[in-house]
Design a protein around this motif. Structure first.
Motif, mmCIF file in Angstrom:
data_model
loop_
_atom_site.group_PDB
_atom_site.id
_atom_site.type_symbol
_atom_site.label_atom_id
_atom_site.label_comp_id
_atom_site.label_asym_id
_atom_site.label_seq_id
_atom_site.Cartn_x
_atom_site.Cartn_y
_atom_site.Cartn_z
ATOM 1 N N LEU A 127 -7.248 47.262 -58.449
ATOM 2 C CA LEU A 127 -6.228 47.166 -57.401
ATOM 3 C C LEU A 127 -6.720 47.783 -56.091
ATOM 4 N N ASN A 128 -7.403 48.925 -56.175
ATOM 5 C CA ASN A 128 -7.929 49.550 -54.962
ATOM 6 C C ASN A 128 -9.028 48.710 -54.325
ATOM 7 N N GLY A 129 -9.716 47.908 -55.109
ATOM 8 C CA GLY A 129 -10.704 46.974 -54.570
ATOM 9 C C GLY A 129 -10.064 45.803 -53.839
ATOM 10 N N ARG A 130 -8.806 45.580 -54.097
ATOM 11 C CA ARG A 130 -8.031 44.509 -53.431
ATOM 12 C C ARG A 130 -6.784 45.132 -52.807
ATOM 13 N N SER A 131 -6.973 46.189 -52.087
ATOM 14 C CA SER A 131 -5.859 47.016 -51.623
ATOM 15 C C SER A 131 -5.062 46.430 -50.466
ATOM 16 N N GLN A 132 -5.627 45.499 -49.725
ATOM 17 C CA GLN A 132 -4.913 44.937 -48.582
ATOM 18 C C GLN A 132 -4.233 43.630 -48.973
ATOM 19 N N LEU A 133 -3.004 43.490 -48.493
ATOM 20 C CA LEU A 133 -2.209 42.314 -48.809
ATOM 21 C C LEU A 133 -1.423 41.906 -47.576
ATOM 22 N N THR A 134 -1.338 40.602 -47.338
ATOM 23 C CA THR A 134 -0.488 40.068 -46.285
ATOM 24 C C THR A 134 0.513 39.141 -46.955
ATOM 25 N N TYR A 174 -5.567 49.676 -64.237
ATOM 26 C CA TYR A 174 -6.211 48.728 -63.312
ATOM 27 C C TYR A 174 -6.389 49.312 -61.915
ATOM 28 N N GLU A 175 -6.310 50.615 -61.771
ATOM 29 C CA GLU A 175 -6.324 51.236 -60.440
ATOM 30 C C GLU A 175 -7.545 50.841 -59.621
ATOM 31 N N SER A 176 -8.732 50.887 -60.204
ATOM 32 C CA SER A 176 -9.938 50.574 -59.424
ATOM 33 C C SER A 176 -9.952 49.117 -58.984
ATOM 34 N N ASP A 231 -1.415 48.037 -46.685
ATOM 35 C CA ASP A 231 -2.613 48.732 -47.160
ATOM 36 C C ASP A 231 -2.139 49.654 -48.279
ATOM 37 N N SER A 232 -2.733 49.506 -49.440
ATOM 38 C CA SER A 232 -2.260 50.251 -50.609
ATOM 39 C C SER A 232 -3.322 51.195 -51.139
ATOM 40 N N ARG A 233 -2.852 52.198 -51.827
ATOM 41 C CA ARG A 233 -3.710 53.115 -52.579
ATOM 42 C C ARG A 233 -3.030 53.287 -53.932
ATOM 43 N N TRP A 234 -3.743 52.954 -54.987
ATOM 44 C CA TRP A 234 -3.197 52.963 -56.341
ATOM 45 C C TRP A 234 -3.747 54.162 -57.103
ATOM 46 N N MET A 235 -2.854 54.994 -57.629
ATOM 47 C CA MET A 235 -3.261 56.175 -58.387
ATOM 48 C C MET A 235 -3.117 55.983 -59.894
ATOM 49 N N ALA A 236 -2.067 55.277 -60.328
ATOM 50 C CA ALA A 236 -1.852 55.061 -61.766
ATOM 51 C C ALA A 236 -1.005 53.815 -61.979
ATOM 52 N N VAL A 237 -1.445 52.979 -62.910
ATOM 53 C CA VAL A 237 -0.651 51.826 -63.339
ATOM 54 C C VAL A 237 -0.860 51.634 -64.838
ATOM 55 N N SER A 238 0.121 51.034 -65.464
ATOM 56 C CA SER A 238 0.010 50.721 -66.878
ATOM 57 C C SER A 238 -1.180 49.769 -67.062
ATOM 58 N N GLY A 239 -2.069 50.098 -67.991
ATOM 59 C CA GLY A 239 -3.249 49.279 -68.214
ATOM 60 C C GLY A 239 -4.484 49.773 -67.482
ATOM 61 N N ARG A 277 -3.490 38.698 -57.243
ATOM 62 C CA ARG A 277 -3.859 38.100 -58.525
ATOM 63 C C ARG A 277 -4.028 39.090 -59.671
ATOM 64 N N ILE A 278 -3.655 40.340 -59.467
ATOM 65 C CA ILE A 278 -3.769 41.348 -60.517
ATOM 66 C C ILE A 278 -2.365 41.687 -61.026
ATOM 67 N N PRO A 279 -2.109 41.478 -62.314
ATOM 68 C CA PRO A 279 -0.783 41.788 -62.853
ATOM 69 C C PRO A 279 -0.601 43.290 -63.074
ATOM 70 N N VAL A 280 0.560 43.776 -62.654
ATOM 71 C CA VAL A 280 0.914 45.183 -62.825
ATOM 72 C C VAL A 280 2.255 45.226 -63.549
ATOM 73 N N LEU A 281 2.278 45.870 -64.710
ATOM 74 C CA LEU A 281 3.519 45.958 -65.485
ATOM 75 C C LEU A 281 4.432 47.027 -64.914
#
Length: 177
Positions: free
Chosen positions: A125-132, A121-123, A111-119, A53-57
């Motif tokens: 995204l890292n709070g919702r790092s797991q996706l199925t 939103y890394e923290s 399982d994701s680890r986000w270092m940089a995204v436009s906007g 549910r988090i948009p990433v450009l």
């Protein structure tokens, strides 16, 4: 905005909106990534990847070219019956993330680890790092972006010096694949 739902009515947590970016005239390029970097201006519509549910450009001019050389082999690999696990790292300035991807039947557990995204939103995204996500859905979402690029390159009749990734993209886009 209504969230996409799958055929059984569950909210889809991973999807991509490919958009309709402006296209510049390009005649020749070294390879598909180089062509994509030349084809789209900086100030144009982005692709939007939605992760839990988090948009990433994703910028067509800078992010997508960096992703291509890893994305195409990833999509090929996860569709193989023998696929079990892989790691992918994308290092664009505005899309820097590492995904550990495991197969669980017809699902991917990421399982994701986000270092940089436009906007920035890394923290979040890292709070919702797991996706199925279902393998077929994951592939179908990325194919929207690849289809957009393949169409735009074809419409401009761009000549590539190195066709490897372009040939592999066309194979992925072939309905019998």
């Amino acid at each position: 905005m209504n969230e996409p739902v799958d055929p059984i009515g569950a909210v889809v947590r991973f999807y991509i909106q490919s958009g309709c970016p402006e296209v510049l005239k390009v005649e020749t390029a070294d390879d598909m990534a180089d062509a994509v970097g030349q084809l789209y201006p900086l100030e144009t519509e982005h692709a939007v990847l939605v992760w839990n549910r988090i948009p990433v450009l994703l910028e067509y001019r800078y992010d997508i070219p960096v992703l291509l050389d890893d994305l195409v082999p990833l999509l090929e690999e996860i569709q193989r019956a023998e696929f079990s696990e892989t790691r992918v790292y994308w290092g664009s300035d505005t899309f820097s993330t590492e995904w550990q991807i495991r197969r669980d039947g017809e699902l991917l557990r990421i399982d994701s680890r986000w270092m940089a995204v436009s906007g920035s939103y890394e923290s979040l995204l890292n709070g919702r790092s797991q996706l199925t996500v279902e393998i077929r859905s994951f592939v179908a979402e990325w194919l929207k972006v690849l289809r957009r690029i393949a169409y735009d390159l074809g419409a401009q009749s761009v000549r590539l010096e190195d066709h490897d990734i372009a040939v592999r993209v066309n194979a992925l886009l072939t309905p019998s694949h």
